[in-house]
Each structure stands twice: as structure tokens, then as C-alpha cells.
Design a protein around this motif. Structure first.
Motif, mmCIF file in Angstrom:
data_model
loop_
_atom_site.group_PDB
_atom_site.id
_atom_site.type_symbol
_atom_site.label_atom_id
_atom_site.label_comp_id
_atom_site.label_asym_id
_atom_site.label_seq_id
_atom_site.Cartn_x
_atom_site.Cartn_y
_atom_site.Cartn_z
ATOM 1 N N SER A 42 0.869 -1.177 0.000
ATOM 2 C CA SER A 42 0.000 0.000 0.000
ATOM 3 C C SER A 42 0.907 1.229 0.000
ATOM 4 N N HIS A 45 1.241 7.070 2.887
ATOM 5 C CA HIS A 45 0.303 8.201 2.908
ATOM 6 C C HIS A 45 -0.025 8.567 4.347
ATOM 7 N N TRP A 62 -5.374 -1.056 13.633
ATOM 8 C CA TRP A 62 -5.183 -1.928 12.454
ATOM 9 C C TRP A 62 -5.088 -3.363 12.964
ATOM 10 N N ARG A 157 -4.151 -11.623 3.357
ATOM 11 C CA ARG A 157 -4.283 -10.738 4.522
ATOM 12 C C ARG A 157 -5.693 -10.169 4.558
ATOM 13 N N ARG A 163 -11.269 3.555 13.027
ATOM 14 C CA ARG A 163 -10.702 4.899 13.255
ATOM 15 C C ARG A 163 -11.558 5.643 14.280
HETATM 16 O O1 LIG Z 1 -3.618 -2.246 5.273
HETATM 17 C C1 LIG Z 1 -3.240 -1.554 4.351
HETATM 18 O O2 LIG Z 1 -2.746 -2.045 3.314
HETATM 19 C C2 LIG Z 1 -3.358 -0.046 4.418
HETATM 20 C C3 LIG Z 1 -3.913 0.414 5.734
HETATM 21 C C4 LIG Z 1 -4.136 1.874 5.793
HETATM 22 O O3 LIG Z 1 -3.745 2.632 4.938
HETATM 23 C C5 LIG Z 1 -4.839 2.442 6.932
HETATM 24 O O4 LIG Z 1 -5.114 1.725 7.905
HETATM 25 O O5 LIG Z 1 -5.145 3.652 6.894
#
Ligand SMILES: O=C(O)CCC(=O)C(=O)O
Length: 208
Positions: A42, A45, A62, A157, A163
Motif C-alpha cells: 500500500s 500516505h 489496524w 491478509r 478509526r
Molecule cells: O492495510 C493496508 O494495506 C493499508 C492500511 C491503511 O492505509 C490504513 O489503515 O489507513
């Protein structure tokens, strides 16, 4: 369903204790599913490039449902939520992962962190961990994060991201003007708000 899970897990009290915030709101959830052993990283960012707010009380949890070795886990640049607000990535060009999200903005283009690390592995202070099922990463949404590819030896995965935000989240408008993204986020600014005002829109579920 997710609100029942959040309640059952006591996540509102958990995040409130991390911040010392009286109130907690649920910003949303997101699923990341990578399969086939080949999906790449990913892009790096900051989530704050995609939302009109910033402040200390903002985080992602996460949660991966597989055991993941560190090389397949999300990576985070330590402390970067306190540094520069970069432009986002548009996600529209697999060959150019820093392709700007906002076409007219003072926010600098994302650095090419992978190119820098290829030259000097210590160029960015990147942190990540081996994860067991049940482990979670908790990090500020404005920190630079990316990675977590699947590979032939770690081919699948399934990740759930929750959030949250608390008392100290403040309106910080997004750039105006054209955006290069899969959906239109130009309407997220609220012209009735003043930059720096507490950002607690009523359409987000308040958990405490
Ligand atoms: O799990 C991912 O590949 C990206 C996770 C992500 O960008 C996020 O949790 O904001």
C-alpha cells in the motif's frame, strides 16, 4: 454490527485512556483484503490528506486476522504525524505511488520513501512488528504509513481498521480545487466552520 463489536471490546474507553479525552467518536471502519500472494505495498500516505481535520486525538486500530511476519505488516514512520502534512497519493498509478491527490495545494508531494530506503535503509525511521492474530497496531492517522504487501510465503491478509477521534480534533480544511481520486472528496470541507474549531460532526457516532 461494528458498534456492537467496539462496545464489546471496550475500545472507546481504551482510546480515551490513551489520549486522556473525555469524549470519543467513531470515524469509521475499513477492510483491506489482499489475496493471491502478489499484491504489492500500500502506498505511503497520511489519512489526514483525505479529511478536513487534524489534531492529537485521532487514531487507527489496524487488526489483522492472520499471523503476519514483520515484512508483511503495515509500516509507520515514527513521529511523522507531528511533522509535514504532505499531499496524498491518488492511488491511480501503480507505477507512481506518490502521484498527487490534490492538484492545486501548498502541501508538498509525498516523498519517495521506498526509493530513499533502497539507497539508505536508515533514511526514514520506520517501525513495524511481527503480529499474531489478536494483535493490533494503534497509530495516529496522520502518521505516514504504508506497506503490508502479501507475498508467496504470506499470501493472504484480511485486515480491519477502526478509526476514532476525541476532544482534540480540529477543523483543518482540505485544499480546494481539483482532486485525482476514485471518488469526489472535494465536498468534505464545511464552509460554516473556522479553521482550528473543534471538529465533532454530529453524523459520527459519539461513543462516550
Ligand atoms: O492495510 C493496508 O494495506 C493499508 C492500511 C491503511 O492505509 C490504513 O489503515 O489507513
Amino acid at each position: 454490527m461494528h458498534l456492537a463489536t467496539i462496545k464489546e471490546l471496550g475500545l472507546a474507553d481504551f482510546v480515551a485512556s490513551l489520549w486522556d479525552s473525555e469524549h470519543v467518536w467513531f470515524l469509521g471502519e475499513e477492510l483491506f483484503i489482499k489475496k493471491g500472494g502478489k499484491a504489492g505495498r500500500s502506498p505511503w500516505h497520511q489519512d489526514t490528506s483525505y479529511m478536513p481535520a487534524n489534531g492529537p486525538h485521532l487514531l487507527n486500530i489496524w487488526i489483522s486476522f492472520e499471523k503476519l511476519p514483520r515484512k508483511n505488516v503495515l509500516e509507520i514512520v515514527r513521529g511523522s504525524h507531528r511533522g509535514t502534512q504532505y499531499n496524498g497519493t491518488s492511488y491511480t498509478d501503480a507505477g507512481d505511488k506518490t502521484k498527487p491527490l490534490w492538484l492545486e495545494t501548498d502541501w508538498p508531494r509525498l516523498p519517495d520513501i521506498e526509493a530513499d530506503r533502497a539507497t539508505d535503509p536508515t533514511s526514514w525511521d520506520v517501525i513495524s512488528w511481527d503480529l499474531q492474530p489478536g494483535d493490533a497496531l494503534v497509530f495516529h492517522s496522520g502518521a505516514l504509513h504504508g506497506g503490508a504487501p502479501v507475498t508467496p510465503d504470506c499470501p493472504e491478509r484480511h485486515t480491519l481498521v477502526f478509526r476514532f477521534f476525541g476532544d482534540q480534533l480540529f477543523y483543518r480544511p482540505l485544499p480546494t480545487g481539483p482532486v485525482d481520486f476514485s471518488y469526489d472528496i472535494t465536498g468534505l470541507n464545511d464552509p460554516s466552520m473556522t479553521p482550528g474549531e473543534p471538529y465533532h460532526p454530529s453524523y459520527y457516532d459519539q461513543l462516550r
